[in-house]
Design a protein around this motif. Structure first.
Motif, mmCIF file in Angstrom:
data_model
loop_
_atom_site.group_PDB
_atom_site.id
_atom_site.type_symbol
_atom_site.label_atom_id
_atom_site.label_comp_id
_atom_site.label_asym_id
_atom_site.label_seq_id
_atom_site.Cartn_x
_atom_site.Cartn_y
_atom_site.Cartn_z
ATOM 1 N N ILE A 68 24.208 -28.250 24.184
ATOM 2 C CA ILE A 68 23.977 -27.752 22.881
ATOM 3 C C ILE A 68 24.015 -26.324 22.897
ATOM 4 O O ILE A 68 22.900 -25.707 23.671
ATOM 5 C CB ILE A 68 22.696 -28.242 22.062
ATOM 6 N N LYS A 128 22.269 -24.405 16.324
ATOM 7 C CA LYS A 128 21.385 -25.126 15.435
ATOM 8 C C LYS A 128 22.239 -26.328 15.022
ATOM 9 O O LYS A 128 21.520 -27.433 14.928
ATOM 10 C CB LYS A 128 20.758 -24.255 14.502
ATOM 11 N N GLU A 168 24.784 -28.200 16.337
ATOM 12 C CA GLU A 168 24.827 -29.053 17.263
ATOM 13 C C GLU A 168 23.272 -29.752 17.431
ATOM 14 O O GLU A 168 23.233 -31.017 17.521
ATOM 15 C CB GLU A 168 25.229 -28.604 18.495
ATOM 16 N N LEU A 169 22.296 -29.006 17.542
ATOM 17 C CA LEU A 169 20.826 -29.374 17.768
ATOM 18 C C LEU A 169 20.635 -30.370 16.482
ATOM 19 O O LEU A 169 20.093 -31.566 16.758
ATOM 20 C CB LEU A 169 19.992 -28.451 17.977
ATOM 21 N N ASP A 170 20.687 -29.947 15.291
ATOM 22 C CA ASP A 170 20.446 -30.950 14.209
ATOM 23 C C ASP A 170 21.163 -32.272 14.240
ATOM 24 O O ASP A 170 20.627 -33.375 14.128
ATOM 25 C CB ASP A 170 20.849 -30.309 12.879
ATOM 26 N N GLU A 205 10.671 -28.992 22.275
ATOM 27 C CA GLU A 205 11.950 -28.822 22.065
ATOM 28 C C GLU A 205 12.382 -27.696 22.534
ATOM 29 O O GLU A 205 13.540 -27.653 23.037
ATOM 30 C CB GLU A 205 12.562 -29.108 20.418
ATOM 31 N N THR A 233 16.730 -28.183 27.476
ATOM 32 C CA THR A 233 18.245 -27.846 27.567
ATOM 33 C C THR A 233 18.550 -29.211 26.780
ATOM 34 O O THR A 233 18.215 -30.586 27.446
ATOM 35 C CB THR A 233 18.509 -27.855 28.878
ATOM 36 N N HIS A 234 19.347 -29.162 25.660
ATOM 37 C CA HIS A 234 19.825 -30.373 25.163
ATOM 38 C C HIS A 234 21.176 -30.721 25.022
ATOM 39 O O HIS A 234 22.196 -29.837 25.437
ATOM 40 C CB HIS A 234 19.399 -30.067 23.618
ATOM 41 N N ARG A 238 17.972 -34.702 26.820
ATOM 42 C CA ARG A 238 17.654 -33.356 27.057
ATOM 43 C C ARG A 238 17.199 -33.385 28.568
ATOM 44 O O ARG A 238 16.562 -34.508 28.994
ATOM 45 C CB ARG A 238 16.446 -32.737 26.003
#
Length: 142
Positions: free
Chosen positions: A9, A12, A14-16, A41, A45-46, A60
């Motif tokens: 990711i 933001k 992609e994180l969402d 969070e 690393t996500h 993650r």
């Protein structure tokens, strides 16, 4: 042939999408308390799994005082059995720094088979986390 990809990711948006997968699996399906789901969070690393460009899984890793911990593996119910968990796990393991010598996770009991196929072994007894039974598993081979 379905197109499965796992991305690291970068933004933001992609994180969402990863958070939406985790919310559906952990908070809604498994009834985990939301306040337990959203912690650590920033230092993590996500990763996001996409099947035919649809978000279907997330996970993650983060560095802890014990070593490198793999966490929050989630695959949406309708996508299970399509090797997405394996793809996520492989992506995370290949992303860890070369000095990652102690790699561990807390596995839900029904996911232990997946992790054992990647060289993880249960260590210690069963314990409860967010109302679900888990085992600590440690990577034993490189």
């Amino acid at each position: 042939m379905d197109a499965l990809q796992v991305i690291k990711i970068r933004n933001k948006e992609e994180l969402d999408k990863a958070f939406a997968v985790r919310k559906k699996v952990f908070v809604e399906e498994q009834n985990c308390p939301p306040e337990l789901e959203w912690e650590n969070e920033e230092e993590s690393t996500h990763f996001l799994a996409l099947l035919n460009n649809e978000p279907c899984g997330a996970c993650r890793w983060r560095k802890t005082d014990k070593g490198h911990k793999l966490e929050r593996f989630a695959v949406l119910k309708e996508y299970r059995g399509k090797r997405i968990g394996q793809a996520l796990l492989a992506a995370v393991l290949s992303d860890l720094p070369s000095d990652a010598t102690y790699i561990y996770l807390h596995s839900q009991v029904d996911a232990m088979h997946l992790y054992s196929r990647f060289g993880f072994a249960a260590e210690g007894g069963e314990f409860e986390e967010a109302g679900i039974q888990h085992f600590k598993m440690v990577k034993t081979q490189n």
